[in-house]
Design a protein around this motif. Structure first.
Motif, short mmCIF file in Angstrom:
data_model
loop_
_atom_site.label_atom_id
_atom_site.label_comp_id
_atom_site.label_asym_id
_atom_site.label_seq_id
_atom_site.Cartn_x
_atom_site.Cartn_y
_atom_site.Cartn_z
N GLN A 36 -9.47 12.75 2.37
CA GLN A 36 -8.78 12.68 1.08
C GLN A 36 -9.74 12.83 -0.09
O GLN A 36 -9.41 13.43 -1.10
CB GLN A 36 -8.00 11.37 0.97
N LYS A 37 -10.94 12.30 0.05
CA LYS A 37 -11.93 12.43 -1.00
C LYS A 37 -12.34 13.90 -1.18
O LYS A 37 -12.48 14.38 -2.30
CB LYS A 37 -13.16 11.59 -0.67
N LYS A 38 -12.49 14.60 -0.08
CA LYS A 38 -12.93 16.00 -0.12
C LYS A 38 -11.80 16.95 -0.52
O LYS A 38 -12.00 17.85 -1.33
CB LYS A 38 -13.50 16.39 1.25
N TYR A 39 -10.62 16.75 0.05
CA TYR A 39 -9.55 17.72 -0.12
C TYR A 39 -8.35 17.20 -0.90
O TYR A 39 -7.42 17.95 -1.17
CB TYR A 39 -9.08 18.23 1.25
N GLY A 40 -8.33 15.93 -1.25
CA GLY A 40 -7.20 15.38 -1.99
C GLY A 40 -5.93 15.40 -1.16
O GLY A 40 -5.97 15.27 0.06
N GLN A 41 -4.82 15.59 -1.82
CA GLN A 41 -3.52 15.61 -1.14
C GLN A 41 -3.05 17.03 -0.83
O GLN A 41 -1.91 17.23 -0.45
CB GLN A 41 -2.47 14.90 -2.00
N SER A 42 -3.92 18.02 -1.02
CA SER A 42 -3.51 19.40 -0.78
C SER A 42 -3.26 19.63 0.71
O SER A 42 -4.03 19.19 1.56
CB SER A 42 -4.59 20.38 -1.28
N ILE B 59 -10.06 13.44 13.33
CA ILE B 59 -9.81 14.53 12.39
C ILE B 59 -8.32 14.85 12.33
O ILE B 59 -7.76 14.99 11.24
CB ILE B 59 -10.61 15.78 12.81
N GLN B 60 -7.68 14.93 13.49
CA GLN B 60 -6.24 15.19 13.51
C GLN B 60 -5.48 14.08 12.80
O GLN B 60 -4.53 14.36 12.06
CB GLN B 60 -5.74 15.33 14.96
N PHE B 61 -5.88 12.86 13.00
CA PHE B 61 -5.24 11.73 12.32
C PHE B 61 -5.38 11.89 10.81
O PHE B 61 -4.40 11.71 10.06
CB PHE B 61 -5.89 10.41 12.79
N ALA B 62 -6.59 12.21 10.33
CA ALA B 62 -6.83 12.34 8.90
C ALA B 62 -6.00 13.46 8.30
O ALA B 62 -5.40 13.30 7.24
CB ALA B 62 -8.32 12.60 8.65
N ILE B 63 -5.92 14.59 8.99
CA ILE B 63 -5.14 15.73 8.48
C ILE B 63 -3.66 15.39 8.47
O ILE B 63 -2.97 15.64 7.48
CB ILE B 63 -5.42 16.99 9.32
N ASN B 64 -3.16 14.80 9.55
CA ASN B 64 -1.73 14.49 9.64
C ASN B 64 -1.31 13.39 8.65
O ASN B 64 -0.21 13.41 8.15
CB ASN B 64 -1.37 14.08 11.06
N GLN B 65 -2.20 12.45 8.38
CA GLN B 65 -1.87 11.38 7.45
C GLN B 65 -1.85 11.86 5.99
O GLN B 65 -1.16 11.31 5.16
CB GLN B 65 -2.86 10.22 7.57
N THR B 66 -2.64 12.89 5.72
CA THR B 66 -2.73 13.39 4.35
C THR B 66 -1.56 14.31 4.02
O THR B 66 -1.09 14.33 2.90
CB THR B 66 -4.08 14.12 4.15
N GLU B 67 -1.11 15.07 5.01
CA GLU B 67 -0.04 16.03 4.73
C GLU B 67 1.32 15.38 4.80
O GLU B 67 1.58 14.38 5.31
CB GLU B 67 -0.11 17.19 5.73
#
Length: 139
Positions: free
Chosen positions: A100-106, A131-139
């Motif tokens: 989230q710090k690197k890519y925000g909510q995009s 990594i999958q957890f981080a991507i899925n939680q952000t989107e």
């Protein structure tokens, strides 16, 4: 000299012996100094691992990266895992924070962009599951 360095920050045994060797210390004398520092509790490998782990976690690194860095200091994976368990680090939450710090909510629209983001997270030392957890939680 060693005590002066140790008063400023923690060192691993390898770091301290390398530093003493660069100052021209003999191998036998270095071993005696390190043994004395350990006996007086000025040099503590567990304290160094804990400090290093907290520092790298706060900078956004994952367990794989930290284990690799510790391997250079002759610190075993088991010692790092034990210390991480004692500190109760949530690696999934740390991966999500970094993402989230690197890519925000995009959100990721292209597969190529997703691969770039995943490669960045892997270089930082996070596992595929994290990594999958981080991507899925952000989107």
């Amino acid at each position: 000299m060693a005590l002066n360095w140790l008063s400023r920050r923690d060192y691993s045994e390898v770091q301290l012996s390398q530093r003493l060797a660069r100052q021209g210390g003999e191998a036998g004398d270095i071993a005696k100094v390190i043994a004395w520092c350990k006996a007086e509790n000025y040099l503590d490998q567990q304290r160094f691992i804990s400090m290093l782990l907290r520092s790298r976690v706060n900078k956004g690194y994952g367990l794989t990266y930290i284990v690799q860095e510790c391997r250079q200091q002759n610190i075993s994976r088991e010692q790092v895992l034990q210390c991480a368990a004692e500190l109760e680090i949530d690696w999934f939450a740390r991966a999500r924070q970094l993402y989230q710090k690197k890519y925000g909510q995009s959100s990721v629209t292209e597969y190529k962009d997703k691969l770039k983001r995943m490669a960045y997270m892997q270089r930082r030392g996070f596992s595929n599951e994290q990594i999958q957890f981080a991507i899925n939680q952000t989107e």
